[in-house]
Scaffold this motif. Structure first.
Motif, PDB file in Angstrom:
ATOM      1  N   GLY A  37      -2.947   1.293   3.555  1.00 24.56           N
ATOM      2  CA  GLY A  37      -1.549   0.948   2.816  1.00 24.56           C
ATOM      3  C   GLY A  37      -1.668  -0.251   2.031  1.00 24.56           C
ATOM      4  N   ALA A  38      -0.778  -0.263   1.032  1.00 24.81           N
ATOM      5  CA  ALA A  38      -0.748  -1.425   0.051  1.00 24.81           C
ATOM      6  C   ALA A  38      -1.032  -2.822   0.574  1.00 24.81           C
ATOM      7  N   GLN A  39      -0.215  -3.162   1.967  1.00 22.81           N
ATOM      8  CA  GLN A  39      -0.149  -4.380   2.276  1.00 22.81           C
ATOM      9  C   GLN A  39      -1.221  -4.941   2.808  1.00 22.81           C
ATOM     10  N   SER A  40      -2.368  -3.969   3.190  1.00 19.15           N
ATOM     11  CA  SER A  40      -3.784  -4.320   3.649  1.00 19.15           C
ATOM     12  C   SER A  40      -4.576  -4.677   2.931  1.00 19.15           C
ATOM     13  N   ARG A  41      -4.206  -4.152   1.458  1.00 20.50           N
ATOM     14  CA  ARG A  41      -5.471  -4.492   0.317  1.00 20.50           C
ATOM     15  C   ARG A  41      -5.095  -5.944  -0.316  1.00 20.50           C
ATOM     16  N   SER A  42      -6.324  -6.340  -0.978  1.00 26.67           N
ATOM     17  CA  SER A  42      -6.183  -7.620  -1.647  1.00 26.67           C
ATOM     18  C   SER A  42      -5.488  -7.305  -3.104  1.00 26.67           C
ATOM     19  N   GLY A  43      -4.781  -8.321  -3.531  1.00 24.74           N
ATOM     20  CA  GLY A  43      -4.304  -8.156  -4.745  1.00 24.74           C
ATOM     21  C   GLY A  43      -2.681  -7.751  -4.529  1.00 24.74           C
ATOM     22  N   TYR A  44      -2.325  -7.358  -3.326  1.00 22.65           N
ATOM     23  CA  TYR A  44      -0.949  -6.827  -3.318  1.00 22.65           C
ATOM     24  C   TYR A  44       0.063  -7.810  -3.426  1.00 22.65           C
ATOM     25  N   SER A  45       0.943  -7.550  -4.453  1.00 24.98           N
ATOM     26  CA  SER A  45       2.299  -8.584  -4.391  1.00 24.98           C
ATOM     27  C   SER A  45       3.344  -7.449  -4.365  1.00 24.98           C
ATOM     28  N   ARG A  46       4.308  -7.562  -3.465  1.00 23.13           N
ATOM     29  CA  ARG A  46       5.637  -6.645  -3.381  1.00 23.13           C
ATOM     30  C   ARG A  46       6.485  -7.006  -4.537  1.00 23.13           C
ATOM     31  N   LYS A  47       6.959  -6.108  -5.288  1.00 23.35           N
ATOM     32  CA  LYS A  47       7.857  -6.050  -6.381  1.00 23.35           C
ATOM     33  C   LYS A  47       9.224  -6.521  -5.956  1.00 23.35           C
ATOM     34  N   LEU A  48      10.160  -7.559  -6.646  1.00 28.48           N
ATOM     35  CA  LEU A  48      11.298  -7.938  -6.141  1.00 28.48           C
ATOM     36  C   LEU A  48      12.417  -6.977  -6.020  1.00 28.48           C
ATOM     37  N   GLY A  49      12.735  -6.718  -4.823  1.00 26.66           N
ATOM     38  CA  GLY A  49      13.698  -5.566  -4.686  1.00 26.66           C
ATOM     39  C   GLY A  49      13.201  -4.537  -4.057  1.00 26.66           C
ATOM     40  N   PHE A  50      11.773  -4.457  -3.772  1.00 23.86           N
ATOM     41  CA  PHE A  50      11.036  -3.329  -3.291  1.00 23.86           C
ATOM     42  C   PHE A  50      11.470  -2.979  -1.821  1.00 23.86           C
ATOM     43  N   GLU A  51      11.702  -1.786  -1.402  1.00 21.67           N
ATOM     44  CA  GLU A  51      12.140  -1.438   0.006  1.00 21.67           C
ATOM     45  C   GLU A  51      11.186  -0.591   0.738  1.00 21.67           C
ATOM     46  N   GLY A  52       9.694  -0.543   0.396  1.00 24.83           N
ATOM     47  CA  GLY A  52       8.973   0.336   0.985  1.00 24.83           C
ATOM     48  C   GLY A  52       9.069   1.700   0.314  1.00 24.83           C
ATOM     49  N   GLY A  53       9.621   2.114  -0.903  1.00 21.57           N
ATOM     50  CA  GLY A  53       9.641   3.351  -1.169  1.00 21.57           C
ATOM     51  C   GLY A  53      11.180   4.003  -1.080  1.00 21.57           C
ATOM     52  N   GLN A  54      11.948   3.332  -0.195  1.00 23.17           N
ATOM     53  CA  GLN A  54      13.264   3.664   0.064  1.00 23.17           C
ATOM     54  C   GLN A  54      13.902   3.220  -1.365  1.00 23.17           C
TER      55      GLN A  54
END
Length: 148
Positions: A37-54
């Motif tokens: 998954g994205a959170q396990s990878r280096s360089g990942y930063s969650r976009k503002l307001g991102f809700e896991g694909g929901q």
């Protein structure tokens, strides 16, 4: 006491987790990031307001309203303020410059005179707009309303 004996207060400095240093540490292997998954990878930063694909909240809610680009905003000024200004300065003509000098409007404001309060002085009032009842009150007091 000297500089070599200075140290932080007890409990104020926390030692960080050492992750990814082997299975014996309990934080080896995935380094506490879970599997794939994205959170396990280096360089990942969650976009503002991102809700896991929901579908994010700001996209679930409908748009409404609009801003009229032709709207003209006036700074409202009541007759009681004009009367107070006349009493304070003793002016026979209330100009925009006089209004601005006394802090009743800003440099680029359009000024509209409204009918709250009463005016007893016979003065000429200059402004960008007047309510019909304000014109009536000014003229009844013996003054004059001049629209710029």
């Amino acid at each position: 006491m000297n500089l070599s004996s200075l140290k932080p207060a007890a409990g104020s400095v926390k030692v960080g987790k050492r992750v990814g240093r082997g299975q014996g540490s309990g934080k080896g292997g995935t380094a506490a990031r879970g599997h794939k998954g994205a959170q396990s990878r280096s360089g990942y930063s969650r976009k503002l307001g991102f809700e896991g694909g929901q579908m994010p909240l700001q996209r679930r809610l409908p748009k409404f309203g609009f801003n009229n680009i032709n709207r003209v905003e006036y700074k409202a000024l009541n007759l009681d303020a004009i009367q107070a200004l006349v009493e304070k300065t003793g002016a026979a003509v209330v100009t925009l410059d006089l209004i601005r000098e006394n802090g009743l409007s800003a440099k680029n404001d359009l000024v509209k005179i409204l009918n709250r309060g009463e005016i007893t002085s016979a003065v000429e009032v200059q402004a960008h707009g007047f309510s019909a009842s304000a014109i009536e009150s000014i003229e009844k007091a013996g003054g004059k309303a001049v629209k710029l």
